[in-house]
Design a protein around this motif. Structure first.
Motif, PDB file in Angstrom:
ATOM      1  N   PRO A 143      58.227  55.398  41.049  1.00  0.00           N
ATOM      2  CA  PRO A 143      59.012  54.377  41.753  1.00  0.00           C
ATOM      3  C   PRO A 143      58.326  53.016  41.686  1.00  0.00           C
ATOM      4  O   PRO A 143      57.124  52.895  41.904  1.00  0.00           O
ATOM      5  CB  PRO A 143      59.059  54.910  43.190  1.00  0.00           C
ATOM      6  CG  PRO A 143      58.864  56.387  43.052  1.00  0.00           C
ATOM      7  CD  PRO A 143      57.935  56.567  41.895  1.00  0.00           C
ATOM      8  N   GLY A 144      59.109  52.005  41.363  1.00  0.00           N
ATOM      9  CA  GLY A 144      58.581  50.663  41.233  1.00  0.00           C
ATOM     10  C   GLY A 144      57.979  50.350  39.890  1.00  0.00           C
ATOM     11  O   GLY A 144      57.560  49.210  39.648  1.00  0.00           O
ATOM     12  N   CYS A 145      57.887  51.346  38.990  1.00  0.00           N
ATOM     13  CA  CYS A 145      57.277  51.141  37.674  1.00  0.00           C
ATOM     14  C   CYS A 145      58.279  51.249  36.529  1.00  0.00           C
ATOM     15  O   CYS A 145      57.887  51.191  35.369  1.00  0.00           O
ATOM     16  CB  CYS A 145      56.152  52.155  37.456  1.00  0.00           C
ATOM     17  SG  CYS A 145      54.855  52.070  38.687  1.00  0.00           S
ATOM     18  N   GLY A 146      59.530  51.453  36.857  1.00  0.00           N
ATOM     19  CA  GLY A 146      60.544  51.566  35.812  1.00  0.00           C
ATOM     20  C   GLY A 146      61.802  50.845  36.216  1.00  0.00           C
ATOM     21  O   GLY A 146      61.891  50.226  37.283  1.00  0.00           O
ATOM     22  N   HIS A 441      54.111  44.597  43.011  1.00  0.00           N
ATOM     23  CA  HIS A 441      53.453  43.895  44.115  1.00  0.00           C
ATOM     24  C   HIS A 441      52.072  44.486  44.402  1.00  0.00           C
ATOM     25  O   HIS A 441      51.148  43.772  44.804  1.00  0.00           O
ATOM     26  CB  HIS A 441      54.336  43.944  45.369  1.00  0.00           C
ATOM     27  CG  HIS A 441      54.458  45.307  45.981  1.00  0.00           C
ATOM     28  ND1 HIS A 441      55.377  46.239  45.526  1.00  0.00           N
ATOM     29  CD2 HIS A 441      53.774  45.909  46.991  1.00  0.00           C
ATOM     30  CE1 HIS A 441      55.266  47.337  46.249  1.00  0.00           C
ATOM     31  NE2 HIS A 441      54.301  47.171  47.139  1.00  0.00           N
ATOM     32  N   GLU A 442      51.901  45.795  44.170  1.00  0.00           N
ATOM     33  CA  GLU A 442      50.579  46.386  44.348  1.00  0.00           C
ATOM     34  C   GLU A 442      49.630  45.943  43.240  1.00  0.00           C
ATOM     35  O   GLU A 442      48.446  45.680  43.493  1.00  0.00           O
ATOM     36  CB  GLU A 442      50.689  47.911  44.376  1.00  0.00           C
ATOM     37  CG  GLU A 442      51.451  48.462  45.575  1.00  0.00           C
ATOM     38  CD  GLU A 442      51.474  49.976  45.589  1.00  0.00           C
ATOM     39  OE1 GLU A 442      50.746  50.575  44.749  1.00  0.00           O
ATOM     40  OE2 GLU A 442      52.181  50.562  46.420  1.00  0.00           O
ATOM     41  N   ALA A 443      50.142  45.889  42.003  1.00  0.00           N
ATOM     42  CA  ALA A 443      49.304  45.435  40.892  1.00  0.00           C
ATOM     43  C   ALA A 443      48.896  43.972  41.076  1.00  0.00           C
ATOM     44  O   ALA A 443      47.767  43.586  40.769  1.00  0.00           O
ATOM     45  CB  ALA A 443      50.043  45.617  39.569  1.00  0.00           C
ATOM     46  N   ARG A 444      49.819  43.158  41.607  1.00  0.00           N
ATOM     47  CA  ARG A 444      49.506  41.754  41.855  1.00  0.00           C
ATOM     48  C   ARG A 444      48.443  41.626  42.944  1.00  0.00           C
ATOM     49  O   ARG A 444      47.510  40.807  42.849  1.00  0.00           O
ATOM     50  CB  ARG A 444      50.780  41.008  42.247  1.00  0.00           C
ATOM     51  CG  ARG A 444      50.602  39.502  42.341  1.00  0.00           C
ATOM     52  CD  ARG A 444      51.860  38.813  42.820  1.00  0.00           C
ATOM     53  NE  ARG A 444      52.983  39.078  41.924  1.00  0.00           N
ATOM     54  CZ  ARG A 444      54.052  39.792  42.258  1.00  0.00           C
ATOM     55  NH1 ARG A 444      54.139  40.322  43.481  1.00  0.00           N
ATOM     56  NH2 ARG A 444      55.031  39.978  41.402  1.00  0.00           N
ATOM     57  N   LYS A 445      48.565  42.434  43.988  1.00  0.00           N
ATOM     58  CA  LYS A 445      47.580  42.401  45.069  1.00  0.00           C
ATOM     59  C   LYS A 445      46.204  42.800  44.565  1.00  0.00           C
ATOM     60  O   LYS A 445      45.176  42.220  44.962  1.00  0.00           O
ATOM     61  CB  LYS A 445      48.038  43.336  46.188  1.00  0.00           C
ATOM     62  CG  LYS A 445      47.122  43.340  47.399  1.00  0.00           C
ATOM     63  CD  LYS A 445      47.675  44.276  48.468  1.00  0.00           C
ATOM     64  CE  LYS A 445      46.756  44.303  49.693  1.00  0.00           C
ATOM     65  NZ  LYS A 445      47.303  45.216  50.745  1.00  0.00           N
ATOM     66  N   ILE A 448      44.580  39.904  42.740  1.00  0.00           N
ATOM     67  CA  ILE A 448      44.090  38.879  43.682  1.00  0.00           C
ATOM     68  C   ILE A 448      42.761  39.338  44.297  1.00  0.00           C
ATOM     69  O   ILE A 448      41.815  38.549  44.431  1.00  0.00           O
ATOM     70  CB  ILE A 448      45.152  38.617  44.765  1.00  0.00           C
ATOM     71  CG1 ILE A 448      46.389  37.983  44.142  1.00  0.00           C
ATOM     72  CG2 ILE A 448      44.575  37.717  45.863  1.00  0.00           C
ATOM     73  CD1 ILE A 448      47.527  37.793  45.111  1.00  0.00           C
ATOM     74  N   GLN A 449      42.659  40.607  44.664  1.00  0.00           N
ATOM     75  CA  GLN A 449      41.417  41.114  45.233  1.00  0.00           C
ATOM     76  C   GLN A 449      40.272  41.032  44.241  1.00  0.00           C
ATOM     77  O   GLN A 449      39.142  40.686  44.590  1.00  0.00           O
ATOM     78  CB  GLN A 449      41.612  42.559  45.693  1.00  0.00           C
ATOM     79  CG  GLN A 449      42.546  42.711  46.901  1.00  0.00           C
ATOM     80  CD  GLN A 449      42.807  44.168  47.219  1.00  0.00           C
ATOM     81  OE1 GLN A 449      42.432  45.067  46.477  1.00  0.00           O
ATOM     82  NE2 GLN A 449      43.453  44.398  48.384  1.00  0.00           N
ATOM     83  N   GLN A 450      40.567  41.334  42.961  1.00  0.00           N
ATOM     84  CA  GLN A 450      39.523  41.260  41.940  1.00  0.00           C
ATOM     85  C   GLN A 450      39.053  39.834  41.720  1.00  0.00           C
ATOM     86  O   GLN A 450      37.873  39.569  41.535  1.00  0.00           O
ATOM     87  CB  GLN A 450      40.046  41.853  40.635  1.00  0.00           C
ATOM     88  CG  GLN A 450      40.271  43.348  40.683  1.00  0.00           C
ATOM     89  CD  GLN A 450      40.911  43.883  39.411  1.00  0.00           C
ATOM     90  OE1 GLN A 450      41.367  43.118  38.559  1.00  0.00           O
ATOM     91  NE2 GLN A 450      40.935  45.210  39.284  1.00  0.00           N
ATOM     92  N   SER A 451      39.993  38.867  41.781  1.00  0.00           N
ATOM     93  CA  SER A 451      39.611  37.468  41.598  1.00  0.00           C
ATOM     94  C   SER A 451      38.782  36.948  42.775  1.00  0.00           C
ATOM     95  O   SER A 451      37.865  36.147  42.613  1.00  0.00           O
ATOM     96  CB  SER A 451      40.851  36.597  41.411  1.00  0.00           C
ATOM     97  OG  SER A 451      41.668  36.637  42.576  1.00  0.00           O
ATOM     98  N   VAL A 452      39.072  37.429  43.991  1.00  0.00           N
ATOM     99  CA  VAL A 452      38.295  37.020  45.165  1.00  0.00           C
ATOM    100  C   VAL A 452      36.879  37.570  45.088  1.00  0.00           C
ATOM    101  O   VAL A 452      35.905  36.881  45.396  1.00  0.00           O
ATOM    102  CB  VAL A 452      39.013  37.496  46.447  1.00  0.00           C
ATOM    103  CG1 VAL A 452      38.107  37.280  47.671  1.00  0.00           C
ATOM    104  CG2 VAL A 452      40.323  36.752  46.631  1.00  0.00           C
ATOM    105  N   ARG A 453      36.756  38.796  44.665  1.00  0.00           N
ATOM    106  CA  ARG A 453      35.424  39.396  44.544  1.00  0.00           C
ATOM    107  C   ARG A 453      34.588  38.698  43.486  1.00  0.00           C
ATOM    108  O   ARG A 453      33.367  38.569  43.621  1.00  0.00           O
ATOM    109  CB  ARG A 453      35.544  40.880  44.197  1.00  0.00           C
ATOM    110  CG  ARG A 453      36.149  41.715  45.328  1.00  0.00           C
ATOM    111  CD  ARG A 453      36.449  43.119  44.855  1.00  0.00           C
ATOM    112  NE  ARG A 453      37.104  43.904  45.872  1.00  0.00           N
ATOM    113  CZ  ARG A 453      37.600  45.119  45.682  1.00  0.00           C
ATOM    114  NH1 ARG A 453      37.483  45.693  44.481  1.00  0.00           N
ATOM    115  NH2 ARG A 453      38.190  45.755  46.672  1.00  0.00           N
ATOM    116  N   ALA A 454      35.272  38.251  42.411  1.00  0.00           N
ATOM    117  CA  ALA A 454      34.513  37.557  41.363  1.00  0.00           C
ATOM    118  C   ALA A 454      34.007  36.205  41.861  1.00  0.00           C
ATOM    119  O   ALA A 454      32.988  35.724  41.424  1.00  0.00           O
ATOM    120  CB  ALA A 454      35.413  37.369  40.131  1.00  0.00           C
TER     121      ALA A 454
END
Length: 454
Positions: A143-146, A441-445, A448-454
């Motif tokens: 769900p949400g991936c197709g 929306h989960e992949a986008r979140k 964003i988390q990965q960019s904040v950690r970097a």
């Protein structure tokens, strides 16, 4: 660009000139009790714009003002399409097909019979809650991936390729669920050709009741034995009969061409199609005489080497086995038709986000496809070539660019290459992006988390 399609219709067939004119469209709107105001995008202009949009590859609404030569916003054209009733477009498609059928349905007759092909396919749509609820998506996608996928059943004339009907249904819909709804448009003596999805005894019996004929491939799970006088299953006793065919051998017509009797099942299947009611099942004959035959595919490059057919055409003298095998081979014309619709014209993925909009687009695709086939038919006769050798894409391009007063030119003729073999593979590599395995929306979140950690 105004009047392009209307001029083209007048040049290829005079009877088509009145089908999309203002009086016809407005009369259909009145029959539907549709209300409209006198404005720039009235029902007539909206219908023409819709056809022009599909003609140019289902282009964006922002492109339409440039094609039409007038100023209006993309939002205005979308709202106009929303106001246009589906009940106006469907009669337009049917009347167009009817006008085209009258002079052309004698084209490509097989041994005196009109022949029709039926086949199923699919197309995708945007991922919206309404379309997900209406059609669903393949079970292998999370769900949400197709995207929602609809099942489409197409029915067309074998001689001309005209699409006579295109039905949309939810993804998990069998071809046979809607196959019987097409019989009303056939005439006694017509032949219906299809794949193994349509081979059921109930379907064959229903065709026989209406004096129609069928040539279908037999399902791979059906046991077929060409041994003369071989045993078959009976209702009693139910044990020790596994591996035996259900049909009763009657007489031999050829080496692998017997006349058999298919026996009616004891009960309805667990999930029968809607048209197969208990009363209709009870009215089926206890047995149905059909003809089973088998032939080998000798053309290099074809996947299936042995094909088993079932047909209601029992006269061996009028319908020899090799002629039936050749008729089954014409099913690939239907595959080319679906390829033109999905790949050349862009029906593989529709942009509308509501089901009624999807049905409107599907109707206009079928209408436009018929107009293109009319152009091909006229050009093929004038150039003295077979219809299947006329270029579909060339006829489509001429329709999209013809100017008032411009005659129909000679279309590109595809070379005759019998026995051509090509691998079912593409050379151009796709972009190396991974597949979406979680909702966007989960992949986008996560990004964003990965960019904040970097």
């Amino acid at each position: 660009m105004v009047g392009t399609i209307m001029e083209a219709r007048k040049k290829v067939q005079k009877e088509l000139a009145t089908l999309l004119d203002a009086p016809m469209i407005l009369d259909l709107c009145r029959e539907m009790d549709s209300q409209w105001r006198e404005r720039q995008l009235d029902p007539v202009t909206t219908s023409h714009l819709f056809l022009l949009q599909i003609l140019h590859g289902n282009t964006a609404c922002t492109h339409l003002p440039h094609l039409w030569g007038q100023r209006f916003t993309a939002s205005a054209s979308c709202q106009a399409r929303t106001r246009l009733p589906l009940g106006v477009l469907e009669p337009l498609r049917r009347r167009t097909s009817a006008v085209c059928e009258q002079p052309t349905h004698d084209e490509g007759r097989w041994r005196g019979h009109r022949t029709f092909l039926v086949d199923g396919s699919s197309f995708s749509m945007p991922d919206t809650p309404e379309l997900q609820e209406e059609c669903g998506q393949p079970s292998g996608q999370q769900p949400g991936c197709g995207c929602p996928v609809a099942h489409r059943l197409a029915w067309f004339h074998a001689g001309t390729g005209f699409v006579l009907e295109a039905l949309a249904a939810p993804w998990h819909t069998h071809d046979m669920a809607e196959g019987a709804t097409l019989h009303t448009a056939l005439r006694p003596g017509d032949v219906l050709v299809g794949d193994r999805a349509f081979w059921a005894l109930a379907h064959l019996a229903l065709l026989r009741q209406h004096d129609l004929h069928a040539v279908f491939r037999v399902h791979q799970r059906q046991i077929v034995d060409f041994t003369p006088s071989r045993p078959h299953t009976t209702r009693k006793p139910p044990t020790a009969q596994k591996g035996l065919p259900r049909s009763r051998w009657l007489r031999q017509l050829g080496g692998t061409d017997p006349l058999v009797e298919w026996v009616k099942p004891v009960r309805l299947p667990s999930h029968p199609p809607e048209w197969r009611t208990p009363a209709g099942f009870a009215a089926l004959p206890a047995g149905l005489g059909v003809r089973e035959l088998r032939y080998r595919v000798t053309h290099a490059g074809f996947r299936t080497q042995t094909v088993t057919l079932v047909t209601t055409l029992l006269d061996v003298a009028l319908y020899p086995a090799d002629a039936l095998a050749a008729l089954d081979g014409t099913r690939w014309q239907g595959e080319r038709t679906l390829r033109h619709l999905k790949q050349t014209m862009g029906l593989d993925g529709l942009p509308c986000k509501r089901m009624v909009g999807v049905l409107k687009e599907l109707t206009v695709f079928a209408l436009l496809y018929t107009l293109v086939r009319v152009v091909m038919l006229v050009a093929a006769k004038r150039q003295g070539v077979a219809l299947e050798r006329s270029s579909f894409i060339d006829a489509l391009r001429w329709l999209s660019t013809v100017r008032p007063g411009e005659p129909l030119p000679d279309l590109v003729v595809n070379p005759h290459r019998p026995g051509r073999v090509e691998p079912r593979a593409v050379k151009r590599r796709p972009k190396p992006y991974p597949l979406l395995t979680k909702p966007r929306h989960e992949a986008r979140k996560l990004l964003i988390q990965q960019s904040v950690r970097a």
